[in-house]
Design a protein around this motif. Structure first.
Motif, PDB file in Angstrom:
ATOM      1  N   VAL A 364       0.865  -1.176   0.000  1.00  0.00           N
ATOM      2  CA  VAL A 364       0.000   0.000   0.000  1.00  0.00           C
ATOM      3  C   VAL A 364       0.905   1.230   0.000  1.00  0.00           C
ATOM      4  CG1 VAL A 364      -1.925   1.203   1.116  1.00  0.00           C
ATOM      5  CG2 VAL A 364      -1.714  -1.275   1.324  1.00  0.00           C
ATOM      6  N   GLU A 365       0.473   2.288  -0.682  1.00  0.00           N
ATOM      7  CA  GLU A 365       1.256   3.516  -0.728  1.00  0.00           C
ATOM      8  C   GLU A 365       1.256   4.210   0.629  1.00  0.00           C
ATOM      9  OE1 GLU A 365      -0.506   5.804  -3.765  1.00  0.00           O
ATOM     10  OE2 GLU A 365       0.220   4.554  -5.417  1.00  0.00           O
ATOM     11  N   ASN A 366       2.322   4.950   0.880  1.00  0.00           N
ATOM     12  CA  ASN A 366       2.459   5.670   2.148  1.00  0.00           C
ATOM     13  C   ASN A 366       2.795   7.129   1.854  1.00  0.00           C
ATOM     14  OD1 ASN A 366       2.729   6.331   4.834  1.00  0.00           O
ATOM     15  ND2 ASN A 366       4.799   5.513   5.019  1.00  0.00           N
ATOM     16  N   GLY A 367       1.768   7.964   1.708  1.00  0.00           N
ATOM     17  CA  GLY A 367       1.975   9.386   1.489  1.00  0.00           C
ATOM     18  C   GLY A 367       2.314   9.769   0.071  1.00  0.00           C
ATOM     19  N   VAL A 368       2.147   8.891  -0.901  1.00  0.00           N
ATOM     20  CA  VAL A 368       2.433   9.211  -2.298  1.00  0.00           C
ATOM     21  C   VAL A 368       1.286  10.047  -2.855  1.00  0.00           C
ATOM     22  CG1 VAL A 368       2.932   8.283  -4.581  1.00  0.00           C
ATOM     23  CG2 VAL A 368       3.754   7.102  -2.541  1.00  0.00           C
ATOM     24  N   VAL A 369       1.606  11.220  -3.400  1.00  0.00           N
ATOM     25  CA  VAL A 369       0.604  12.155  -3.915  1.00  0.00           C
ATOM     26  C   VAL A 369       0.417  11.918  -5.405  1.00  0.00           C
ATOM     27  CG1 VAL A 369       0.006  14.587  -4.205  1.00  0.00           C
ATOM     28  CG2 VAL A 369       1.211  13.833  -2.142  1.00  0.00           C
ATOM     29  N   HIS A 370      -0.846  11.870  -5.847  1.00  0.00           N
ATOM     30  CA  HIS A 370      -1.190  11.651  -7.252  1.00  0.00           C
ATOM     31  C   HIS A 370      -2.048  12.817  -7.748  1.00  0.00           C
ATOM     32  CE1 HIS A 370       0.185   7.443  -7.110  1.00  0.00           C
ATOM     33  NE2 HIS A 370      -0.342   7.429  -5.895  1.00  0.00           N
ATOM     34  N   GLU A 371      -2.003  13.024  -9.058  1.00  0.00           N
ATOM     35  CA  GLU A 371      -2.866  14.004  -9.722  1.00  0.00           C
ATOM     36  C   GLU A 371      -3.748  13.272 -10.720  1.00  0.00           C
ATOM     37  OE1 GLU A 371      -2.627  18.216 -12.233  1.00  0.00           O
ATOM     38  OE2 GLU A 371      -0.868  16.937 -11.998  1.00  0.00           O
ATOM     39  N   LEU A 372      -5.030  13.543 -10.673  1.00  0.00           N
ATOM     40  CA  LEU A 372      -5.998  12.826 -11.492  1.00  0.00           C
ATOM     41  C   LEU A 372      -6.891  13.822 -12.205  1.00  0.00           C
ATOM     42  CD1 LEU A 372      -7.324  10.070 -12.247  1.00  0.00           C
ATOM     43  CD2 LEU A 372      -8.839  10.423 -10.298  1.00  0.00           C
TER      44      LEU A 372
END
Length: 651
Positions: A364-372
């Motif tokens: 699972v990701e931990n604090g990874v920011v994505h743009e959608l």
């Protein structure tokens, strides 16, 4: 054991392999011609298929089947050379006396050609025909496989032809299987090469059977038959490569015409095609037959054979136990499942648990920011490079192209001629999100959502449709735009929390709003008028600044000129005052002499361009005449002196 005719020539007739050499050679010749013809037909068909349908499965299937047959033909011909030697050893022909006429070439060129011809014949005899033929078959096999190697073949249905081809392949494989069984049952004392030929036959059988399976299961959706049909070529390719290496290494072995030759087209890879596989046993037989090394007499190898299974078991158990050790990266987390039930959320670092499949860890990701983006445009097609000298491509047949692939169309309320209506606005709305930092958010994002981006996009689309239905174009492009992003973000976050998705919306960004065509033209006109007004104001300000600076320049020039004139007059007055004071002091000191000198100075300046001799009786204290020897500069253009200009004498 090889036979040397120089030592055992009398015992050759009693050996069974020499007695059956003629029959074996005839059989090998017939098989080689028949299988060679089939391989040639397959290669020709593959060539025409590749010429007209390069992406077809038939090219790879036919080429690899022919490659397997070519490997078998190479082995049959190599065994035929051995049987020919044995047949000649059984009935040696008495060489007839050849009377060579000593024909001496006439010219030096003919002698050179004859010498080169003899040199090449000698070299070919040293290499030997079996080596050349084996190298040629191996190179032909490798080149054929290289031409048909293509792992990017598209899937396609072959229809009825695939069934016919598979049936013919299986029929040929059955015939080769009968041949392989006959060769495998041959007595090694009667035919030593039968075992190697049986192994090479298995190579061709495997290629035919696998090709038939690829033809039977080929369809428009199955990709594995295509990949398998291409990978089939590895088996005959490796065998051909080994044969080529054996042919090259045979050049360094001494050749004796009286020593029984060995079959050159043997293959260690083909010898491993047995059940159960015994690669170590084949290596042991090879070392014992070639170098006389018996590995069974070495204690170390005997111990390794006994300890092989316990060591493999211990290594397998340790390796299986190590599957319970998990490494979590710094930017990730792990959900530990024990017997399929989530137990704990691991942070970054090393963690131990039950080995697989009793326990596993889901990343699972931990604090990874994505743009959608709310909309995904179609993937751009691959750009094909056009020739530099050819015509321009169709994509360049325009002046500009502005496409907004991430825009999403929204319906908004509108009024036209006192009637309610609607308009369509294209917007590019983006969400910046991440999976929540708590353990509950990680569990929710893993088990409650199969696809987080799709969930956010669908939720945002529903929120945008509901929100924009109550907005107008004027409000959207005016005061409502300031708080639009915050309202959308809060609404999407609320819906995601209701769904227990574990997703946290960090920011909502409205990249662009593209109004309808009519409104866009009006706004473009307003923008153009504003730009024109700003340009006119700037132009007038520039003209005013230019006039002001020009006036300042002229005033500054007049003031500077007046100041310079005053300075010059003042300096001239000061110079005259200084001169007057100096002359006054000189007169006070020298008296009449100064006055006389001034007189002569002024007279010299006045008569600077005249040729005169001046005599004055007033010089000195006496009345005697005195000659003045002062010289004056000659004139620039002297003229002939006249009588009136002659120097005179004054008393």
């Amino acid at each position: 054991m090889q036979v040397d005719l120089d030592d055992d020539g009398a015992e050759v007739a009693g050996l069974s392999r020499f007695q059956q050499a003629v029959f074996q050679g005839r059989r090998l010749r017939q098989l080689a011609i028949g299988l060679g013809a089939l391989a040639t037909i397959g290669l020709v068909l593959a060539f025409f298929v590749g010429l007209f349908a390069p992406q077809s499965l038939w090219a790879a299937v036919l080429t690899h089947q022919s490659a397997g047959l070519l490997v078998l033909v190479a082995g049959l011909q190599s065994a035929w050379w051995v049987t020919q030697w044995r047949a000649q050893a059984m009935s040696p022909s008495v060489p007839a006396a050849v009377i060579e006429q000593a024909i001496c070439p006439n010219g030096w060129y003919e002698r050179l050609l004859d010498r080169i011809h003899q040199h090449w014949l000698k070299m070919l005899m040293q290499i030997g025909a079996p080596t050349l033929w084996l190298g040629g078959w191996a190179l032909l096999t490798l080149l054929s496989i290289e031409q048909a190697w293509n792992l990017a073949l598209p899937p396609a249905a072959l229809g009825f032809s695939a069934s016919v081809g598979a049936a013919l392949s299986l029929l040929l494989a059955f015939g080769l299987l009968v041949l392989e069984r006959q060769l495998a049952q041959e007595n090694l004392a009667q035919w030593p090469e039968a075992g190697s030929l049986a192994q090479l036959t298995r190579v061709a059988i495997i290629c035919l059977v696998l090709s038939a399976l690829c033809l039977l299961f080929a369809s428009e959706t199955s990709v594995w038959p295509l990949r398998l049909a291409v990978l089939i070529g590895l088996l005959p390719g490796l065998v051909a490569l080994e044969m080529l290496l054996r042919a090259v290494l045979s050049l360094f072995s001494p050749r004796r015409e009286r020593l029984e030759p060995a079959m050159l087209a043997r293959s260690f890879i083909a010898d491993m095609l047995r059940w159960p596989p015994q690669p170590l046993l084949a290596l042991q037989h090879e070392l014992h037959n070639r170098f006389g090394i018996d590995l069974r007499q070495i204690w170390a190898f005997t111990y390794m054979r006994r300890a092989f299974l316990p060591v493999v078991a211990v290594v397998s158990i340790v390796g299986w136990s190590l599957t319970g050790v998990h490494e979590i990266p710094l930017q990730g987390r792990g959900i530990y499942e024990r017997f399929g039930k989530p137990v704990e959320v691991f942070g970054p670092g090393l963690h131990a648990g039950l080995p697989w499949p009793l326990g596993r860890v889901l990343n699972v990701e931990n604090g990874v920011v994505h743009e959608l983006a709310t909309s995904i445009g179609e993937a751009a097609s691959a750009i094909i490079a056009e020739p530099a000298e050819g015509p321009a491509p169709a994509i360049a047949n325009r002046l500009w192209d502005a496409s907004h692939v991430n825009d999403k169309s929204q319906v908004i309320a509108s009024s036209r001629a006192d009637k309610q209506s609607f308009q369509i606005v294209n917007m590019d709305v983006r969400f910046v999100y991440r999976i929540g930092l708590s353990d509950q958010a990680a569990l929710a994002a893993t088990y409650n959502s199969a696809d987080v981006p799709t969930l956010i996009r669908s939720t945002a689309s529903r929120i945008l449709v509901h929100d924009f239905a109550s907005r107008t174009l004027d409000g959207l492009l005016g005061e409502d735009r300031v708080g639009l992003a915050e309202e959308i973000g809060r609404a999407v976050q609320a819906d995601l929390q209701k769904l227990n998705s574990g997703v946290e919306i960090l920011a909502t960004v409205v990249e662009a709003i593209h109004p309808p065509a009519g409104a866009a033209n009006a706004y473009h006109g307003v923008q153009a008028a504003q730009i024109a007004a700003q340009a006119l104001i700037a132009r007038e300000r520039g003209a005013a600044a230019q006039a002001t600076h020009q006036a300042q320049l002229q005033a500054s020039m007049a003031r500077d000129q007046a100041t310079a004139s005053a300075s010059e007059i003042n300096a001239a007055a000061q110079a005259a005052d200084l001169k007057f004071g100096a002359e006054q002091k000189a007169y006070a000191s020298a008296g009449q002499a100064f006055v006389l000198e001034q007189y002569f100075s002024q007279l010299s300046q006045g008569l600077a361009h005249a040729r005169l001799l001046v005599l004055d009786h007033r010089l000195g204290s006496s009345n005697a005449p005195t000659i003045d020897l002062r010289t004056f500069a000659p004139p620039a253009d002297p003229a002939p002196p006249s009588k009136s200009a002659q120097p005179g004498v004054a008393n």
